[in-house]
Design an enzyme around this catalytic site. Structure first.
Site, mmCIF file in Angstrom:
data_model
loop_
_atom_site.group_PDB
_atom_site.id
_atom_site.type_symbol
_atom_site.label_atom_id
_atom_site.label_comp_id
_atom_site.label_asym_id
_atom_site.label_seq_id
_atom_site.Cartn_x
_atom_site.Cartn_y
_atom_site.Cartn_z
ATOM 1 N N CYS A 1 0.845 -1.207 0.000
ATOM 2 C CA CYS A 1 0.000 0.000 0.000
ATOM 3 C C CYS A 1 0.876 1.252 0.000
ATOM 4 O O CYS A 1 1.528 1.563 1.002
ATOM 5 C CB CYS A 1 -0.921 -0.030 1.217
ATOM 6 S SG CYS A 1 -1.812 1.497 1.517
ATOM 7 N N CYS B 1 -0.021 3.963 2.563
ATOM 8 C CA CYS B 1 0.376 3.524 3.909
ATOM 9 C C CYS B 1 1.810 3.938 4.218
ATOM 10 O O CYS B 1 2.147 4.265 5.362
ATOM 11 C CB CYS B 1 0.255 2.014 4.042
ATOM 12 S SG CYS B 1 -1.423 1.362 3.863
#
Length: 323
Positions: free
Chosen positions: A79, A82
């Site tokens: 991700c 993230c």
């Protein structure tokens, strides 16, 4: 992924009165038990950020949430957002120094937790306070918005559940830590230029000078305070005080009028009046108008400084009208 609504309104939905009372009672029982055992020991700074899995969730999150709010960061290695959000949350956990704990959850390894929280996409951030789950936000977001959300979370923990955080053993960490890195550059010249610009009435120049420092050193306290003050002075520089105050008096629900009048109150040294005006306007408004007033009030808190008792009192008043 764009950030979703970062409001703390979910607290009201998830913390119904009965559930809140039960959670508060459990938190008080836990604190009483800790006190009987001689009090909680100070934790190391490294304990403020932990990795959590399904097996340890009850111990590391639910039980700890009776002492301190636990912020859950649902992330994954693949991700990209993230990778922007997680380091920021880790840094804030250290900066808040025990006011909350950050628990990182790898969704690839903990699918059950992801399902239990109903997560549709990551990064997703929740909190657990006295055993109750609260949605905070989804997606990467600006640091200032995240700070505001954390401040509200901490306020809820204190006001509703009596959670005042945990003690961090900073002295022990200092004995073993490596020397702190030297700041990226000398900022004396830039800060002095900003002060000179303020003295000359060049508020735009002062704002830019402080931003130049913060772009290289985001944690520079002097630059943060100076920027908040310079932005305030720039906002009021073109105001007609008499007209602004008359408009605010005639239109109590006019968000822009109350915001402008609060700026003038603060510049004039009437700190409590400025804070009280905006807290009352938050109470009278809703939706985007309410959020605009709340954000301006938080900016005025920055001008005065977080340690000022007037800021603490206003934060409590704001929490009462919000929740």
């Amino acid at each position: 992924m764009q950030p979703r609504n970062m409001s703390m309104s979910g607290v009201v939905d998830l913390a119904a009165v009965k559930a809140a009372n039960e959670a508060k009672a459990k938190a008080e029982q836990t604190r009483a038990e800790v006190a009987r055992q001689g009090g909680a020991a100070a934790v190391s700074p490294s304990s403020l950020v932990i990795d959590v899995d399904e097996a340890g969730f009850e111990r590391d999150v639910l039980q700890r949430s009776a002492e301190v709010p636990v912020v859950l960061d649902f992330w994954a290695e693949w991700c990209q957002p993230c990778k922007q959000l997680s380091p920021l949350l880790e840094r804030l956990a250290q900066e808040y120094n025990g006011r909350f704990i950050l628990a990182k959850v790898d969704v690839d390894a903990n699918q059950m937790l992801m399902q239990q929280f109903g997560i549709q996409g990551i990064p997703a951030v929740f909190a657990v306070v006295a055993g109750q789950a609260l949605p905070l936000f989804q997606g990467a977001a600006p640091e200032q918005q995240i700070r505001q959300t954390l401040d509200q979370l901490i306020q809820v923990g204190e006001e509703r559940f009596g959670l005042t955080g945990i003690t961090v053993d900073s002295e022990g960490a200092a004995e073993t830590a490596e020397p702190a890195p030297v700041p990226a550059g000398p900022y004396d010249a830039l800060l002095e230029a900003a002060v000179q610009a303020l003295d000359a009435g060049d508020f735009a120049g002062a704002v830019q000078a402080y931003r130049n420092v913060l772009s290289d050193d985001p944690g520079n306290t002097e630059a943060k305070l100076g920027l908040a003050q310079a932005e305030l002075l720039r906002r009021v520089s073109d105001m007609d005080p008499q007209k602004v105050r008359q408009t605010a008096a005639d239109n109590p629900a006019d968000v822009n009028a109350q915001i402008d009048a609060a700026d003038l109150d603060l510049v004039g040294g009437h700190v409590e009046d400025a804070f009280g005006r905006l807290v009352e306007t938050v109470r009278l408004t809703a939706g985007e108008d309410r959020d605009a007033v709340r954000v301006r009030l938080l900016k005025l808190f920055e001008v005065i400084g977080p340690d000022d008792p007037r800021v603490s009192a206003a934060r409590s008043a704001l929490a009462r009208v919000l929740f």
